[in-house]
Design a protein around this motif. Structure first.
Motif, PDB file in Angstrom:
ATOM      1  N   HIS A  71       0.827  -1.211   0.000  1.00 39.67           N
ATOM      2  CA  HIS A  71       0.000   0.000   0.000  1.00 39.67           C
ATOM      3  C   HIS A  71       0.857   1.254   0.000  1.00 39.67           C
ATOM      4  CE1 HIS A  71      -2.934   2.926   1.769  1.00 39.67           C
ATOM      5  NE2 HIS A  71      -3.835   2.149   1.190  1.00 39.67           N
ATOM      6  N   ARG A  73       0.087   5.319   0.950  1.00 45.43           N
ATOM      7  CA  ARG A  73      -0.960   6.042   1.678  1.00 45.43           C
ATOM      8  C   ARG A  73      -0.798   7.550   1.586  1.00 45.43           C
ATOM      9  NH1 ARG A  73      -1.342   8.173   7.364  1.00 45.43           N
ATOM     10  NH2 ARG A  73      -3.549   8.163   7.927  1.00 45.43           N
ATOM     11  N   HIS A  86      -0.224   1.727   6.196  1.00 43.60           N
ATOM     12  CA  HIS A  86      -0.800   0.401   5.956  1.00 43.60           C
ATOM     13  C   HIS A  86       0.332  -0.581   5.615  1.00 43.60           C
ATOM     14  CE1 HIS A  86      -5.026   2.063   4.768  1.00 43.60           C
ATOM     15  NE2 HIS A  86      -4.360   2.974   5.463  1.00 43.60           N
ATOM     16  N   PRO A  87       0.086  -1.860   5.768  1.00 45.19           N
ATOM     17  CA  PRO A  87      -1.113  -2.546   6.216  1.00 45.19           C
ATOM     18  C   PRO A  87      -1.321  -2.421   7.730  1.00 45.19           C
ATOM     19  CG  PRO A  87       0.232  -3.981   4.818  1.00 45.19           C
ATOM     20  CD  PRO A  87       1.082  -2.811   5.204  1.00 45.19           C
ATOM     21  N   HIS A  88      -2.596  -2.576   8.135  1.00 47.82           N
ATOM     22  CA  HIS A  88      -2.937  -2.609   9.552  1.00 47.82           C
ATOM     23  C   HIS A  88      -3.242  -4.049   9.953  1.00 47.82           C
ATOM     24  CE1 HIS A  88      -2.805   1.658  10.380  1.00 47.82           C
ATOM     25  NE2 HIS A  88      -3.342   1.849   9.195  1.00 47.82           N
ATOM     26  N   VAL A  96      -5.203  -3.797   3.865  1.00 51.12           N
ATOM     27  CA  VAL A  96      -4.914  -2.522   3.203  1.00 51.12           C
ATOM     28  C   VAL A  96      -6.231  -1.952   2.698  1.00 51.12           C
ATOM     29  CG1 VAL A  96      -2.513  -2.972   2.560  1.00 51.12           C
ATOM     30  CG2 VAL A  96      -4.349  -3.739   1.045  1.00 51.12           C
ATOM     31  N   THR A 124      -8.908   2.888   8.964  1.00 55.25           N
ATOM     32  CA  THR A 124      -8.690   1.549   8.411  1.00 55.25           C
ATOM     33  C   THR A 124      -8.601   0.470   9.488  1.00 55.25           C
ATOM     34  OG1 THR A 124      -7.493   2.534   6.568  1.00 55.25           O
ATOM     35  CG2 THR A 124      -7.160   0.185   6.949  1.00 55.25           C
TER      36      THR A 124
END
Length: 612
Positions: A71, A73, A86-88, A96, A124
């Motif tokens: 990702h 952002r 991200h990612p979370h 993502v 997110t």
């Protein structure tokens, strides 16, 4: 709206994800990250700044895996930090996300009550926790995601992985573009096919509401839990980022890219419902001193400037003048101290606007007058960006069609963001007003998406224009420039003579043109001019004119004999011009297609007017 790349393969996809992010860098971003499933664990790297920073970290940590998501952002909820990138992750789930979860705060409150701890300021992270929680009561990752999606409000695209499903990538499209790249023994997702062109030229274009499950050798697409078929389309191997993809013309593709482009542009300025502290920070001292604004632009950009004039004066009490650059440069305008000269251009290379800018700068220096120059532009490397004191990018991505669509709406979004910033600095707008307009800006892509649902109805109306030779567009207030823009679009791609007028000017001449063969397009938002506009409509009908009305869904305007109405989703009167530009774009497009003209390259016109 950031950029997504993901995949599931038999080989390591680390380098594929990194290369995909590099190919999405044109979209604009302030952090990047990736997560891979490896040996029952999620391996994650995130970095603030360029993809090159992430690539270095990945190379140093030797992160590899055959299932992963990546990702880039643009900070929206929360600052551009590593924790917000991200990612979370929640447990063994990684997510993502492009877009906005509008109801994230309510979801966050519920999740915190369940004991979930948030490590970021983003909207997110609620998705990761929701999927983690749903897995407690569902039997598969797909079912968990299907149960979570109905809880989410907004426009978004998702890529989701889990360590317990090492051969499975789940993806969701709801208001934010997403494409599947089809390989042999491997499959991929991305927010733009450009990211995947080095590894495949076969694509599935997901539709709104689609949820897909990808494995190495299988792609399943679901709508409301039911398996559906989405065709695989093959592109020429030499295709570039200029590909039309699933669309017949670039113009139509770019019309449909507007929710994404608007989200992208908005994201660079807002943190939640507040202006980001770093947004145009370097311009704050100059903004504090300006006393008025002079906008210079041509064509569609000039129409954007006309709308901005209303906004500058109504919202932040700053005087604003707008002038066609090709006229401004050939007269002797008075250069006024402490004026912001604001140039608007898609390409940043528009010859007349550049010349007007340069002439003004020279005259200001010769007279020892203090001015500030600024560009609103879609090309970061353009002359206009380099030659002005300050700049604000419209992050629309490449616009190929000559008739500007997403560049126009993103210019309007950028202008509103600029106005909020100047008003904040000069303390002529309250923080409450800023928060209210910011919330409306976040909601705007979803309203545009809903407006695009009228495409079929507008296509039917366009059939009534095919044999016409003339057309009149009418609007009041900020919709007078949209009437001008609608007329310009119809002229330039369908070759029908069209004029845009302020509806209050009907009795001062244009009413003489109205007869049984004259279609009249009306822009009717729900604002304080609506009753007066209805009177203008009666004047047209009394003369035998046929009305084609784009009206707010609560306007009380309905279909009747020789009055065709397309309902437009409600939006605040302030931002309504951005929404109402979409149906006139679609109308012009469909009329041009039906008349058999070259939609993307109309005769005698060029995309970037770099000569006088």
């Amino acid at each position: 709206m950031c950029g997504i790349v993901g995949g599931v393969a038999e080989r390591s996809i680390t380098n594929i994800l990194i290369e995909g992010l590099k190919r999405l860098e044109y979209r604009g971003y302030d952090s990047a990250g990736l997560a891979l499933v490896s040996q029952d664990a999620i391996l994650r790297e995130r970095r603030v700044g360029k993809v090159a920073n992430l690539e270095q970290a990945v190379n140093e940590s030797l992160v590899t895996g055959s299932l992963g998501i990546a990702h880039t952002r643009w900070a929206t909820h929360g600052k551009p930090t590593e924790n917000n990138a991200h990612p979370h992750v929640s447990g063994h789930v990684a997510v993502v996300h492009n877009g906005i979860i509008e109801n994230y705060q309510e979801l966050k409150d519920d999740l915190e009550a369940l004991g979930y701890v948030f490590t970021s300021q983003t909207d997110t992270e609620v998705v990761a926790h929701l999927v983690h929680d749903a897995l407690k009561s569902t039997s598969s990752l797909l079912e968990a995601v299907q149960s979570v999606v109905p809880q989410l409000k907004g426009a978004y695209a998702l890529g989701i992985i889990h360590t317990d499903y090492p051969d499975e990538l789940i993806t969701v499209r709801e208001g934010s573009p997403l494409v599947i790249g089809v390989g042999i023994g491997e499959n991929f997702i991305s927010s733009d096919q450009l990211a995947l062109l080095p590894i495949t030229n076969r694509f599935i274009y997901l539709e709104e509401g689609d949820i897909a499950r990808l494995t190495r050798d299988k792609i399943e697409v679901f709508v409301n839990g039911q398996l559906v078929n989405r065709p695989v389309k093959e592109l020429d191997a030499t295709v570039s980022n200029a590909s039309k993809g699933e669309f017949k013309h670039y113009m139509l593709k770019e019309i449909y890219e507007q929710p994404e482009a608007l989200q992208q542009t908005i994201s660079q300025a807002l943190d939640g419902n507040a202006l980001r502290a770093d947004f145009l920070k370097q311009a704050e001292a100059d903004f504090a001193n300006i006393q008025q604004v002079q906008i210079l632009a041509c064509g569609t950009s000039y129409h954007a400037g006309m709308i901005a004039k209303y906004w500058f004066e109504q919202l932040i009490d700053v005087p604003c003048q707008v002038e066609i650059a090709s006229e401004f440069r050939y007269r002797t305008p008075v250069i006024v101290n402490n004026t912001l000269y604001l140039c608007i251009s898609q390409s940043g290379e528009t010859a007349d606007t550049l010349a007007a800018l340069r002439d003004t700068q020279k005259r200001a220096v010769s007279k020892n007058i203090n001015i500030v120059t600024m560009a609103i532009c879609n090309v970061a490397t353009s002359s206009m960006i380099r030659e002005t004191n300050h700049s604000l990018l419209t992050l629309a991505g490449p616009e190929i069609g000559v008739a500007s669509t997403k560049a126009f709406t993103t210019q309007l979004a950028a202008l509103m963001l600029l106005i909020l910033k100047i008003g904040q600095i000069k303390q002529t707008i309250s923080e409450h007003q800023i928060q209210s307009i910011a919330a409306e800006l976040w909601h705007l892509p979803k309203v545009i998406l809903d407006t695009l649902q009228n495409n079929a109805a507008i296509l039917r109306l366009s059939e009534l224009f095919v044999e016409k030779q003339h057309c009149l567009f009418l609007g009041r207030g900020t919709h007078f420039p949209i009437a001008l823009e609608g007329a310009l679009k119809l002229k330039e791609i369908s070759y029908i003579h069209a004029e845009g007028y302020a509806a209050g000017e009907l009795k001062h001449g244009p009413l003489a043109l109205v007869d049984n063969d004259m279609p009249v397009v009306i822009l009717a938002p729900q604002d304080d001019m609506l009753d007066k506009l209805k009177s203008n409509m009666e004047e047209v009908q009394a003369r035998g004119g046929e009305l084609f009305v784009f009206a707010d869904e609560h306007s009380g305007i309905h279909n009747k004999d020789r009055q065709h109405v397309v309902s437009v989703p409600s939006i605040s009167a302030t931002l309504a011009p951005i929404v109402y530009s979409v149906p006139v774009q679609l109308l012009s497009y469909h009329v041009a297609v039906l008349r058999g003209t070259d939609v993307d390259q109309p005769r005698n016109l060029a995309k970037s007017v770099t000569v006088e």
